[in-house]
Design a protein around this motif. Structure first.
Motif, PDB file in Angstrom:
ATOM      1  N   VAL A 109       7.281  -2.379   5.048  1.00 56.65           N
ATOM      2  CA  VAL A 109       7.183  -1.548   6.242  1.00 56.65           C
ATOM      3  C   VAL A 109       5.704  -1.410   6.584  1.00 56.65           C
ATOM      4  CG1 VAL A 109       7.653   0.699   7.271  1.00 56.65           C
ATOM      5  CG2 VAL A 109       9.290  -0.302   5.679  1.00 56.65           C
ATOM      6  N   TYR A 110       5.308  -2.050   7.662  1.00 56.35           N
ATOM      7  CA  TYR A 110       3.892  -2.079   8.046  1.00 56.35           C
ATOM      8  C   TYR A 110       3.497  -0.879   8.909  1.00 56.35           C
ATOM      9  CZ  TYR A 110       4.728  -6.915   6.662  1.00 56.35           C
ATOM     10  OH  TYR A 110       5.093  -8.038   5.985  1.00 56.35           O
ATOM     11  N   LEU A 111       2.180  -0.699   9.022  1.00 58.25           N
ATOM     12  CA  LEU A 111       1.656   0.398   9.831  1.00 58.25           C
ATOM     13  C   LEU A 111       2.114   0.256  11.282  1.00 58.25           C
ATOM     14  CD1 LEU A 111      -0.152   2.915   9.971  1.00 58.25           C
ATOM     15  CD2 LEU A 111      -2.084   1.387  10.466  1.00 58.25           C
ATOM     16  N   SER A 112       2.153  -0.969  11.783  1.00 58.20           N
ATOM     17  CA  SER A 112       2.588  -1.188  13.167  1.00 58.20           C
ATOM     18  C   SER A 112       4.026  -0.737  13.367  1.00 58.20           C
ATOM     19  CB  SER A 112       2.456  -2.667  13.537  1.00 58.20           C
ATOM     20  OG  SER A 112       3.242  -3.468  12.677  1.00 58.20           O
ATOM     21  N   ASP A 113       4.847  -0.848  12.335  1.00 58.84           N
ATOM     22  CA  ASP A 113       6.234  -0.406  12.424  1.00 58.84           C
ATOM     23  C   ASP A 113       6.321   1.114  12.512  1.00 58.84           C
ATOM     24  OD1 ASP A 113       7.267  -2.963  12.340  1.00 58.84           O
ATOM     25  OD2 ASP A 113       7.369  -3.002  10.166  1.00 58.84           O
ATOM     26  N   ILE A 114       5.480   1.799  11.730  1.00 56.07           N
ATOM     27  CA  ILE A 114       5.489   3.262  11.745  1.00 56.07           C
ATOM     28  C   ILE A 114       5.031   3.759  13.114  1.00 56.07           C
ATOM     29  CG2 ILE A 114       4.712   5.358  10.583  1.00 56.07           C
ATOM     30  CD1 ILE A 114       4.118   3.698   8.107  1.00 56.07           C
ATOM     31  N   LYS A 115       4.050   3.070  13.690  1.00 54.87           N
ATOM     32  CA  LYS A 115       3.593   3.436  15.038  1.00 54.87           C
ATOM     33  C   LYS A 115       4.728   3.281  16.045  1.00 54.87           C
ATOM     34  CE  LYS A 115      -1.306   2.251  14.475  1.00 54.87           C
ATOM     35  NZ  LYS A 115      -2.423   1.379  14.953  1.00 54.87           N
ATOM     36  N   LYS A 116       5.483   2.224  15.870  1.00 59.13           N
ATOM     37  CA  LYS A 116       6.602   1.971  16.779  1.00 59.13           C
ATOM     38  C   LYS A 116       7.663   3.051  16.613  1.00 59.13           C
ATOM     39  CE  LYS A 116       6.891  -2.196  17.385  1.00 59.13           C
ATOM     40  NZ  LYS A 116       7.084  -3.654  17.226  1.00 59.13           N
ATOM     41  N   LEU A 117       7.905   3.446  15.379  1.00 63.10           N
ATOM     42  CA  LEU A 117       8.874   4.498  15.109  1.00 63.10           C
ATOM     43  C   LEU A 117       8.465   5.793  15.801  1.00 63.10           C
ATOM     44  CD1 LEU A 117      11.292   5.746  13.628  1.00 63.10           C
ATOM     45  CD2 LEU A 117       9.810   6.084  11.654  1.00 63.10           C
TER      46      LEU A 117
END
Length: 205
Positions: A109-117
């Motif tokens: 789970v990448y940082l970009s995914d958390i931003k998207k969440l």
């Protein structure tokens, strides 16, 4: 889940979130999830990822957390207003996700995914208000008539069956592309996340 995500989707090459309206000959007719609610045609080449089919990886390779459940956890912990935004610091974002999914997979789970969440939660909370789960109806006691010697047969209740139900550049994209049809009925109806544990995703550049 109180947050209804079945008809909401992320579409590759198109920012934000969209409500699926219906399939069309050359793509999918969608409506933007914003103040304008603009309807447009998403080309068939764009990948449509249903939010209801996106999940977050956990440290258990056999288990993921569906986005609907993630949204529910965020609401129960923070309410409709997310404590982070896509512009929050890395520490704030990772702490945020760890607060709702303590065992999320830090490698997949990448940082970009958390931003998207964070972005998706903000959009859904604003334009699709949280709906409290309906309280179960109290069972009615069978009525008895005075002097009656026989009990009326109890009607059997049928249990309702629970229906179960973003593109090459969307790492947490996991939904399938909507098939194009000439006259499809109108549809009523995830960052670093994953579709099903069986599907692989690309890391966002």
């Amino acid at each position: 889940m109180p947050y209804e995500l079945q008809e909401l989707a992320a579409i590759s090459g198109m920012p934000g979130l969209y409500r699926l309206v219906r399939a069309a000959r050359h793509g999918v007719l969608v409506e933007s999830l914003d103040e304008k609610a603009t309807r447009t045609l998403a080309p068939a080449r764009n990948k449509v990822s249903l939010l209801s089919e996106i999940s977050i990886y956990t440290q258990d390779p056999e288990e993921t957390v569906p986005l609907t459940e993630v949204f529910e956890r965020i609401y129960q912990k923070h309410g409709a207003a997310s404590p982070v935004t896509p512009k929050s610091s890395e520490g704030e974002l990772t702490e945020f996700l760890a607060g709702v999914i303590p065992d999320y997979d830090r490698d997949r789970v990448y940082l970009s995914d958390i931003k998207k969440l964070a972005s998706w939660y903000g959009i859904v909370s604003k334009f699709r208000p949280y709906q409290e789960a309906a309280a179960p109806a109290a069972a009615e006691a069978p009525s008895e008539e005075a002097g009656s010697e026989e009990e009326a047969p109890k009607a059997k209740r049928k249990s309702a069956k629970a229906t179960t139900e973003p593109a090459a550049d969307e790492p947490l994209s996991t939904g399938g592309v909507i098939a194009a049809t000439d006259e499809a009925p109108e549809a009523e109806g995830n960052p670093e996340a994953a579709a099903s544990a069986k599907k692989s995703r690309k890391k966002a550049e």
